[in-house]
Write a protein that holds these residues in place. Structure first.
Motif, PDB file in Angstrom:
ATOM      1  N   ALA A 235       0.999  -1.185   0.067  1.00  0.00           N
ATOM      2  CA  ALA A 235      -0.009  -0.150   0.075  1.00  0.00           C
ATOM      3  C   ALA A 235       0.814   1.355   0.057  1.00  0.00           C
ATOM      4  N   LYS A 236       0.323   2.260  -0.346  1.00  0.00           N
ATOM      5  CA  LYS A 236       1.121   3.718  -0.396  1.00  0.00           C
ATOM      6  C   LYS A 236       0.967   4.130   1.158  1.00  0.00           C
ATOM      7  N   LEU A 237       2.277   4.340   1.649  1.00  0.00           N
ATOM      8  CA  LEU A 237       2.267   4.964   2.889  1.00  0.00           C
ATOM      9  C   LEU A 237       2.393   6.547   3.121  1.00  0.00           C
ATOM     10  N   ARG A 238       1.688   7.258   3.646  1.00  0.00           N
ATOM     11  CA  ARG A 238       1.727   8.680   4.032  1.00  0.00           C
ATOM     12  C   ARG A 238       1.840   8.943   5.225  1.00  0.00           C
ATOM     13  N   LEU A 239       2.759   9.980   5.639  1.00  0.00           N
ATOM     14  CA  LEU A 239       2.898  10.413   6.864  1.00  0.00           C
ATOM     15  C   LEU A 239       1.905  11.644   7.101  1.00  0.00           C
ATOM     16  N   MET A 240       1.130  11.571   8.299  1.00  0.00           N
ATOM     17  CA  MET A 240       0.434  13.080   8.409  1.00  0.00           C
ATOM     18  C   MET A 240       0.344  13.389   9.818  1.00  0.00           C
ATOM     19  N   ASN A 241       0.074  14.790  10.110  1.00  0.00           N
ATOM     20  CA  ASN A 241       0.118  15.055  11.472  1.00  0.00           C
ATOM     21  C   ASN A 241      -1.401  14.596  12.177  1.00  0.00           C
ATOM     22  N   ALA A 242      -1.567  14.776  13.539  1.00  0.00           N
ATOM     23  CA  ALA A 242      -2.855  14.458  14.135  1.00  0.00           C
ATOM     24  C   ALA A 242      -4.087  15.373  13.535  1.00  0.00           C
ATOM     25  N   ARG A 243      -3.719  16.762  13.315  1.00  0.00           N
ATOM     26  CA  ARG A 243      -4.846  17.267  12.463  1.00  0.00           C
ATOM     27  C   ARG A 243      -5.385  16.844  11.167  1.00  0.00           C
ATOM     28  N   GLU A 244      -4.187  16.692  10.318  1.00  0.00           N
ATOM     29  CA  GLU A 244      -4.395  16.295   9.006  1.00  0.00           C
ATOM     30  C   GLU A 244      -5.367  14.693   9.128  1.00  0.00           C
ATOM     31  N   LEU A 245      -5.015  13.965  10.048  1.00  0.00           N
ATOM     32  CA  LEU A 245      -5.805  12.761  10.095  1.00  0.00           C
ATOM     33  C   LEU A 245      -7.143  13.093  10.496  1.00  0.00           C
ATOM     34  N   ARG A 246      -7.335  13.616  11.661  1.00  0.00           N
ATOM     35  CA  ARG A 246      -8.693  13.815  12.071  1.00  0.00           C
ATOM     36  C   ARG A 246      -9.425  14.220  10.992  1.00  0.00           C
ATOM     37  N   THR A 247      -8.871  15.551  10.125  1.00  0.00           N
ATOM     38  CA  THR A 247      -9.990  16.172   9.004  1.00  0.00           C
ATOM     39  C   THR A 247      -9.977  15.255   8.003  1.00  0.00           C
ATOM     40  N   ALA A 248      -9.168  14.361   7.580  1.00  0.00           N
ATOM     41  CA  ALA A 248      -9.246  13.570   6.385  1.00  0.00           C
ATOM     42  C   ALA A 248     -10.451  12.367   7.047  1.00  0.00           C
ATOM     43  N   LEU A 249     -10.172  12.079   8.170  1.00  0.00           N
ATOM     44  CA  LEU A 249     -11.299  10.903   8.583  1.00  0.00           C
ATOM     45  C   LEU A 249     -12.509  11.675   8.722  1.00  0.00           C
ATOM     46  N   GLU A 250     -12.635  12.972   9.194  1.00  0.00           N
ATOM     47  CA  GLU A 250     -13.921  13.349   9.276  1.00  0.00           C
ATOM     48  C   GLU A 250     -14.613  13.775   7.916  1.00  0.00           C
ATOM     49  N   LEU A 251     -13.960  14.149   6.892  1.00  0.00           N
ATOM     50  CA  LEU A 251     -14.389  14.395   5.614  1.00  0.00           C
ATOM     51  C   LEU A 251     -14.711  13.025   4.845  1.00  0.00           C
ATOM     52  N   LEU A 252     -14.249  12.084   4.939  1.00  0.00           N
ATOM     53  CA  LEU A 252     -14.445  10.588   4.379  1.00  0.00           C
ATOM     54  C   LEU A 252     -15.707  10.183   5.180  1.00  0.00           C
ATOM     55  N   GLY A 253     -15.841  10.313   6.352  1.00  0.00           N
ATOM     56  CA  GLY A 253     -17.060   9.687   7.196  1.00  0.00           C
ATOM     57  C   GLY A 253     -17.051   8.368   7.029  1.00  0.00           C
TER      58      GLY A 253
END
Ligand code: TXA
Ligand code: MG
Length: 330
Positions: A235-253
């Motif tokens: 899989a493609k691995l991407r490093l993100m900070n906590a805020r980016e992770l939270r936002t991405a998961l919220e957007l995707l729901g």
């Protein structure tokens, strides 16, 4: 075939295989190695072939004790001797000037040799038994195909190389990422690969500051563990900070799928198809789990792996290095 490395018969079978020029899967405290008699170039070439590793990328030679150094190294600078005395057996590899004519294939043609004395009891038992049969050292890179995730269990090794390979099972590796590599051929210690040994302790023992590769005027020839892209999950691995992770998961729901997340920050997702694993807050614990977690994500067949960037703290240098290179392969 996987054998319990604690059984003396398993050690005897492994030494027989090595003496016959065959390869053995070897547990160490860092990761599992794919071992051959370092003195037998034909056996060592079989390692390169099995891994798909370029022949000029040198292998680490493992010795039973500090007494094994003289068989392979032409000289040991005083600061390197202090590192050996303090950290062997343990997760430290030293690059030293090579004794001419020994372990040519393992050294990949370089004038230097990487040496390490592992602390894992099964590795120690095998190295001692091999030494008693006249095998002074075992060349062993990590037991994975070139560029892929290093193995931290016997099952990982069997998955990489199939059931024909004799693997000694020594349980899950305690350190989990590869040894710290220090080049001792340049007058001062140079860090080639960070591991779990703290820089401050190394410098205290060496009695001098440790240089980084970037500080060298004549850079080292490229070495695989130091390639910028390595340790690649499928899989493609991407490093993100906590805020980016939270936002991405919220957007995707609820739509989040084919994604795995490894984060210290507690996260929530409405998706039931998200693979969410907690990264330990402790760097040593995170290192111990890292490669098994990435392999687990690949087995879950996710397409994306999102990892929370690790703290900007020396204790995380080894994990940060491996994650950065896993991300560079993506
Ligand atoms: O923890 C470890 O070091 C594990 C276990 C099995 O001992 N081994 C390991 O080996 O990580 P490998 O081959 O995956 O990585 C060895 C690294 C490579 O980056 C290689 O280029 C470097 O050590 N190396 C070995 N000999 C060298 C030399 N003479 N000069 C410079 N780099 C060397
Ligand atoms: Mg490797």
């Amino acid at each position: 075939m996987t054998l319990d490395g604690q059984q003396p018969e398993a050690i005897a079978a492994a030494v027989d295989a090595l003496a016959a020029g065959r390869l053995v899967g070897l547990p160490t405290e860092t990761v599992y190695g794919l071992a051959a008699d370092a003195g037998k170039d034909s056996a060592v070439r079989a390692i390169f072939a099995a891994k798909g590793r370029p022949a000029d990328h040198p292998l680490i030679v493992h010795v039973a004790s500090a007494d094994g150094v003289a068989a392979f190294a032409a000289e040991v600078p005083p600061f390197a001797q202090r590192l050996i005395d303090a950290f062997w057996p343990g997760p430290l590899t030293l690059i030293l000037p090579r004794r001419p004519g020994v372990a040519d294939a393992a050294a990949g043609g370089h004038a230097t040799i990487g040496l390490r004395c592992p602390s894992h009891p099964v590795a120690h038992a095998l190295l001692s038994a091999a030494a008693a049969r006249g095998i002074a050292g075992l060349a062993a890179p990590s037991a994975n195909r070139f560029g892929r995730i290093s193995p931290t269990t016997a099952a990982h090794v069997a998955a990489e190389f199939g059931a024909e390979l004799l693997v000694l099972d020594g349980g899950a590796c305690a350190v989990g990422i590869e040894s710290t590599i220090i080049d001792c051929t340049r007058g001062a210690p140079v860090l080639l690969r960070p591991g779990q040994l703290p820089r401050a302790r190394i410098e205290q023992v060496a009695g001098t500051r440790m240089l980084s590769k970037e500080e060298l005027s004549a850079p080292d020839p490229q070495a695989p563990g130091t390639l910028s892209a390595h340790y690649a999950p499928r899989a493609k691995l991407r490093l993100m900070n906590a805020r980016e992770l939270r936002t991405a998961l919220e957007l995707l729901g609820a739509e989040a799928k084919n994604i795995a997340v490894w984060a210290r920050t507690p996260l929530h997702s409405e998706s039931r198809q998200l693979v969410l694993r907690r990264m330990p807050d402790d760097a040593d614990a995170a290192a111990q789990q890292l490669f098994a977690v990435l392999r687990g994500f690949d087995e879950a067949q996710v397409k994306l792996i999102w990892v929370e960037a690790v703290p900007d703290d020396g204790a995380w240098d080894g994990v940060r290095d491996r994650l950065a290179r896993a991300a560079a392969s993506a």
